[in-house]
Design an enzyme around this catalytic site. Sequence first.
Site, PDB file in Angstrom:
ATOM      1  N   PRO A 120       0.783  -1.236   0.000  1.00 25.49           N
ATOM      2  CA  PRO A 120       0.000   0.000   0.000  1.00 25.49           C
ATOM      3  C   PRO A 120       0.817   1.290   0.000  1.00 25.49           C
ATOM      4  CG  PRO A 120      -1.014  -1.593   1.469  1.00 25.49           C
ATOM      5  CD  PRO A 120       0.299  -2.188   1.042  1.00 25.49           C
ATOM      6  N   GLY A 149      -6.807   3.323   1.798  1.00 28.45           N
ATOM      7  CA  GLY A 149      -5.789   2.307   1.563  1.00 28.45           C
ATOM      8  C   GLY A 149      -4.421   2.889   1.311  1.00 28.45           C
ATOM      9  N   CYS A 150      -4.054   2.982   0.033  1.00 29.64           N
ATOM     10  CA  CYS A 150      -2.694   3.402  -0.314  1.00 29.64           C
ATOM     11  C   CYS A 150      -2.406   4.863   0.005  1.00 29.64           C
ATOM     12  CB  CYS A 150      -2.441   3.103  -1.786  1.00 29.64           C
ATOM     13  SG  CYS A 150      -2.521   1.326  -2.156  1.00 29.64           S
ATOM     14  N   VAL A 151      -3.430   5.717  -0.039  1.00 34.34           N
ATOM     15  CA  VAL A 151      -3.222   7.123   0.330  1.00 34.34           C
ATOM     16  C   VAL A 151      -2.913   7.236   1.817  1.00 34.34           C
ATOM     17  CG1 VAL A 151      -4.357   9.367   0.569  1.00 34.34           C
ATOM     18  CG2 VAL A 151      -4.563   8.088  -1.560  1.00 34.34           C
ATOM     19  N   SER A 154       0.528   5.750   2.665  1.00 29.10           N
ATOM     20  CA  SER A 154       1.601   6.636   2.203  1.00 29.10           C
ATOM     21  C   SER A 154       1.694   7.881   3.078  1.00 29.10           C
ATOM     22  CB  SER A 154       1.361   7.040   0.745  1.00 29.10           C
ATOM     23  OG  SER A 154       1.332   5.906  -0.092  1.00 29.10           O
TER      24      SER A 154
END
Length: 209
Positions: A120, A149-151, A154
């Site tokens: 992710p 998720g990935c936001v 990060s």
Amino acid sequence: MAGGAADNYGGVFDGSMGFGAKPALILIDFVEAYFDPSCALYAGVEEALKNALKLRDAAREAGLLIVYTNVSYTQSMIDGGRFAQKVPPLENFVAGHPMGAWPKGLEPADDELVITKHYPSAFFGTSLASTLTANGNDSLIITGLSTSGCVRASCVDCCSHGFIPIIAEDAVGDRHEAPHKANLFDMQAKYADVLPSAKIMEYLSELKL
């Protein structure tokens, strides 16, 4: 959120980091899978892409480092580990699959950076932190998919690596409004400054690099 629960945040999670002196822009996982209704990963996030492209135009004008991420796995998906085990539709990101392609209008320029990841976070197992440090960036304007998720992953890693995360709230998206809003709320409270893209573009228009 119920009033009592919201009150627990008052005075505790009201901080702001402000804009950095030298930001970079990242566009996380804007790939066909999230825009094709026939794909299991379809999320209906066209508006987020539209706003991200406006931010990219402003970032290019300001001379920012622009970074894109995508996900790509070997045919066996052994490099997807537990993430691929938990989310079987990630098979859409096996190398060469059409769902891993850039949507029309998002193709990176030759002088822009593409980072391919397996998990992710855009930071986990990639050169992103080293690149930002070497380039003198102190902050990262974050757009992309998905918010929960990935936001989010990060964003947390961005903060943990010592960079200021700035989330463009209308240039990130999710497949459901509830996790989208909840994660924007939580990132604003604990890890990032969450701002409308119009406010970020105003800052970029005045930036002197």
